[in-house]
Design a protein around this motif. Structure first.
Motif, mmCIF file in Angstrom:
data_model
loop_
_atom_site.group_PDB
_atom_site.id
_atom_site.type_symbol
_atom_site.label_atom_id
_atom_site.label_comp_id
_atom_site.label_asym_id
_atom_site.label_seq_id
_atom_site.Cartn_x
_atom_site.Cartn_y
_atom_site.Cartn_z
ATOM 1 N N LEU A 70 -7.866 -36.628 14.239
ATOM 2 C CA LEU A 70 -8.947 -36.887 15.177
ATOM 3 C C LEU A 70 -9.394 -35.585 15.818
ATOM 4 C CD1 LEU A 70 -10.742 -38.734 16.947
ATOM 5 C CD2 LEU A 70 -8.793 -38.913 18.527
ATOM 6 N N GLU A 71 -10.676 -35.285 15.685
ATOM 7 C CA GLU A 71 -11.261 -34.130 16.364
ATOM 8 C C GLU A 71 -11.851 -34.598 17.682
ATOM 9 O OE1 GLU A 71 -14.433 -30.460 15.592
ATOM 10 O OE2 GLU A 71 -14.219 -32.067 14.116
ATOM 11 N N VAL A 72 -11.374 -34.014 18.792
ATOM 12 C CA VAL A 72 -11.840 -34.383 20.126
ATOM 13 C C VAL A 72 -12.603 -33.201 20.713
ATOM 14 C CG1 VAL A 72 -11.155 -35.007 22.464
ATOM 15 C CG2 VAL A 72 -9.985 -36.029 20.507
ATOM 16 N N GLY A 73 -13.928 -33.350 20.767
ATOM 17 C CA GLY A 73 -14.772 -32.293 21.278
ATOM 18 C C GLY A 73 -16.123 -32.339 20.598
ATOM 19 N N PRO A 74 -17.023 -31.435 20.963
ATOM 20 C CA PRO A 74 -18.331 -31.398 20.315
ATOM 21 C C PRO A 74 -18.220 -30.871 18.887
ATOM 22 C CG PRO A 74 -18.081 -29.527 21.788
ATOM 23 C CD PRO A 74 -16.866 -30.391 21.991
ATOM 24 N N GLY A 75 -19.078 -31.367 18.013
ATOM 25 C CA GLY A 75 -19.084 -30.880 16.642
ATOM 26 C C GLY A 75 -18.131 -31.625 15.728
ATOM 27 N N ARG A 76 -18.200 -31.256 14.440
ATOM 28 C CA ARG A 76 -17.359 -31.908 13.425
ATOM 29 C C ARG A 76 -16.751 -30.899 12.456
ATOM 30 N NH1 ARG A 76 -20.740 -36.490 10.612
ATOM 31 N NH2 ARG A 76 -18.662 -37.064 9.889
ATOM 32 N N VAL A 77 -16.619 -29.663 12.900
ATOM 33 C CA VAL A 77 -16.104 -28.614 12.021
ATOM 34 C C VAL A 77 -14.665 -28.898 11.605
ATOM 35 C CG1 VAL A 77 -15.495 -26.174 11.885
ATOM 36 C CG2 VAL A 77 -17.676 -26.850 12.882
ATOM 37 N N LEU A 78 -13.807 -29.217 12.569
ATOM 38 C CA LEU A 78 -12.393 -29.418 12.252
ATOM 39 C C LEU A 78 -12.165 -30.681 11.439
ATOM 40 C CD1 LEU A 78 -10.669 -28.363 15.597
ATOM 41 C CD2 LEU A 78 -11.356 -26.962 13.646
ATOM 42 N N SER A 79 -12.940 -31.732 11.705
ATOM 43 C CA SER A 79 -12.799 -32.942 10.883
ATOM 44 C C SER A 79 -13.246 -32.649 9.457
ATOM 45 C CB SER A 79 -13.580 -34.108 11.492
ATOM 46 O OG SER A 79 -14.885 -33.742 11.846
ATOM 47 N N GLY A 80 -14.229 -31.757 9.289
ATOM 48 C CA GLY A 80 -14.618 -31.353 7.943
ATOM 49 C C GLY A 80 -13.507 -30.616 7.230
ATOM 50 N N PHE A 81 -12.843 -29.688 7.929
ATOM 51 C CA PHE A 81 -11.698 -28.986 7.325
ATOM 52 C C PHE A 81 -10.624 -29.988 6.911
ATOM 53 C CE2 PHE A 81 -12.554 -25.020 10.147
ATOM 54 C CZ PHE A 81 -13.566 -24.612 9.291
ATOM 55 N N ALA A 82 -10.330 -30.943 7.786
ATOM 56 C CA ALA A 82 -9.284 -31.915 7.487
ATOM 57 C C ALA A 82 -9.666 -32.787 6.298
ATOM 58 C CB ALA A 82 -9.003 -32.785 8.713
ATOM 59 N N ASN A 83 -10.917 -33.228 6.243
ATOM 60 C CA ASN A 83 -11.367 -34.054 5.116
ATOM 61 C C ASN A 83 -11.178 -33.347 3.786
ATOM 62 O OD1 ASN A 83 -12.338 -36.702 5.803
ATOM 63 N ND2 ASN A 83 -13.980 -35.736 6.982
ATOM 64 N N ARG A 84 -11.406 -32.042 3.772
ATOM 65 C CA ARG A 84 -11.323 -31.293 2.515
ATOM 66 C C ARG A 84 -9.922 -30.775 2.217
ATOM 67 N NH1 ARG A 84 -16.313 -29.775 4.742
ATOM 68 N NH2 ARG A 84 -15.431 -27.917 5.727
ATOM 69 N N THR A 85 -9.004 -30.909 3.196
ATOM 70 C CA THR A 85 -7.672 -30.333 3.029
ATOM 71 C C THR A 85 -6.590 -31.391 2.877
ATOM 72 O OG1 THR A 85 -8.325 -28.410 4.360
ATOM 73 C CG2 THR A 85 -5.961 -28.794 4.078
ATOM 74 N N VAL A 86 -6.728 -32.493 3.603
ATOM 75 C CA VAL A 86 -5.663 -33.503 3.667
ATOM 76 C C VAL A 86 -6.065 -34.716 2.839
ATOM 77 C CG1 VAL A 86 -4.272 -34.931 5.180
ATOM 78 C CG2 VAL A 86 -5.101 -32.713 5.987
ATOM 79 N N ALA A 87 -5.233 -35.082 1.899
ATOM 80 C CA ALA A 87 -5.543 -36.221 1.026
ATOM 81 C C ALA A 87 -5.033 -37.522 1.642
ATOM 82 C CB ALA A 87 -4.903 -36.017 -0.345
ATOM 83 N N ASP A 88 -5.808 -38.586 1.445
ATOM 84 C CA ASP A 88 -5.368 -39.954 1.758
ATOM 85 C C ASP A 88 -4.985 -40.159 3.227
ATOM 86 O OD1 ASP A 88 -5.660 -40.567 -0.967
ATOM 87 O OD2 ASP A 88 -3.641 -39.832 -1.382
ATOM 88 N N ALA A 89 -5.746 -39.561 4.126
ATOM 89 C CA ALA A 89 -5.517 -39.795 5.555
ATOM 90 C C ALA A 89 -6.869 -39.949 6.227
ATOM 91 C CB ALA A 89 -4.737 -38.649 6.172
ATOM 92 N N PRO A 90 -7.014 -40.931 7.121
ATOM 93 C CA PRO A 90 -8.293 -41.090 7.815
ATOM 94 C C PRO A 90 -8.565 -39.923 8.750
ATOM 95 C CG PRO A 90 -6.639 -42.572 8.725
ATOM 96 C CD PRO A 90 -6.025 -41.945 7.516
ATOM 97 N N VAL A 91 -9.827 -39.524 8.820
ATOM 98 C CA VAL A 91 -10.251 -38.423 9.675
ATOM 99 C C VAL A 91 -11.423 -38.907 10.522
ATOM 100 C CG1 VAL A 91 -11.147 -36.072 9.783
ATOM 101 C CG2 VAL A 91 -9.527 -36.711 7.972
#
Length: 321
Positions: free
Chosen positions: A275-296
């Motif tokens: 979960l990214e808490v804050g403005p923007g979606r940069v970190l959730s994008g990193f997580a989506n492309r890095t971590v398999a099979d986990a909700p972001v």
């Protein structure tokens, strides 16, 4: 209900005009209190800066840093107060580590905001004395980029500043050297070299000039033992205690952000999601492309926050008629 979320707080670059405007409208009591506290700690008109000011007013690093932390903290407090949210573990990307330390009980909010204000002022001072730049390089192994930085060293300081994900590495340093590494990287097969709109060469040895002065600010600030796991973006490993947290914030100024290591460490906890808490979606994008099979998930707008609040609240237990 969802739980055991690895909670990530963003850093500089996530700011945007009106980033807390919808928060103040939808959650006036909580968000108004957080922004008022942030104003008292920093001496800045953060309510206006985060809700109605144009983006240009947020650009200076000494303004952007406290504004981002205040907005991230306001969102976190909405989740905590309205849904009883408690992260499984936390981390912050560079500046975001201050918000993570607030969430973990290591820093009081007012102290963290005061430190962030001073951090931004000192970094802005570096930008006035050094012609610096940062560039994101895509599609090249970080080890190869490190080699190119060494090759360009005769032109000036240039170092890896952010290991963001396998396919994105950011370099920082003196402008001529950064430009040369960008050129060499494209010649060597990098997909893109994107100059970043920043006011200073963050996370490289040029920032070591302000370490001692900022260390004195850190020594004057009370730190506490973490009440939940904090993964440092300096090391990609757990923050051990209050002394360790203080030292990491000093080292963070001139050291690289090891976000790939942060996400790798988080996955070892068996977290239930990111979960990214804050403005923007940069970190959730990193997580989506890095971590398999986990909700972001992210909290970039009111729709996402409202959906998250619904999912975080305990569901009523059905009873037999």
């Amino acid at each position: 209900m969802i739980d055991n979320l690895f909670t990530m707080f963003p850093g500089q670059g996530s700011q945007r005009a009106g980033m807390a405007g919808h928060l103040l409208r939808e959650h006036p009591r909580t968000v108004g209190r957080v922004l008022a506290q942030a104003e008292e700690a920093t001496g800045l008109a953060l309510t206006d800066l985060c809700t109605t000011s144009p983006e240009a007013d947020l650009a200076p690093t000494e303004i952007a840093q406290p504004a981002i932390v205040a907005t991230s903290l306001a969102i976190y407090e909405v989740l905590r107060e309205e849904a009883g949210f408690r992260p499984g573990a936390v981390a912050g990307h560079s500046l975001g580590e201050y918000t993570a330390l607030i969430a973990a009980g290591v820093l009081e909010a007012g102290d963290a905001l005061r430190l962030v204000r001073r951090r931004g002022e000192l970094m802005a001072g570096v930008s006035r004395t050094v012609s610096g730049a940062m560039t994101a390089l895509m599609g090249m192994a970080p080890e190869r980029i490190e080699e190119l930085c060494a090759a360009a060293a005769p032109l000036g300081v240039v170092e890896v500043a952010n290991y963001n994900e396998v396919g994105q590495t950011v370099i920082s340093g003196q402008s001529a050297a950064v430009e040369e590494v960008g050129r060499l990287a494209l010649e060597a097969g990098a997909e893109r070299a994107v100059p970043l709109k920043v006011s200073a060469p963050f996370h490289c040895s040029l920032m070591s000039a302000i370490e001692d002065e900022f260390a004195a600010e850190l020594e004057r600030t009370a730190f506490h033992a973490p009440r939940l796991p904090v993964i440092s973006s300096v090391t990609g490993a757990l923050v051990r205690d209050e002394a360790h947290a203080r030292d990491l914030l000093r080292r963070q100024l001139a050291g690289p952000v090891r976000w790939v290591d942060v996400l790798t460490a988080a996955s070892a906890y068996g977290v239930g999601g990111y979960l990214e808490v804050g403005p923007g979606r940069v970190l959730s994008g990193f997580a989506n492309r890095t971590v398999a099979d986990a909700p972001v998930r992210s909290t970039n707008d009111e729709r996402r926050i409202a959906a998250l609040l619904r999912d975080l609240r305990p569901q009523p237990v059905a009873t037999a008629a």
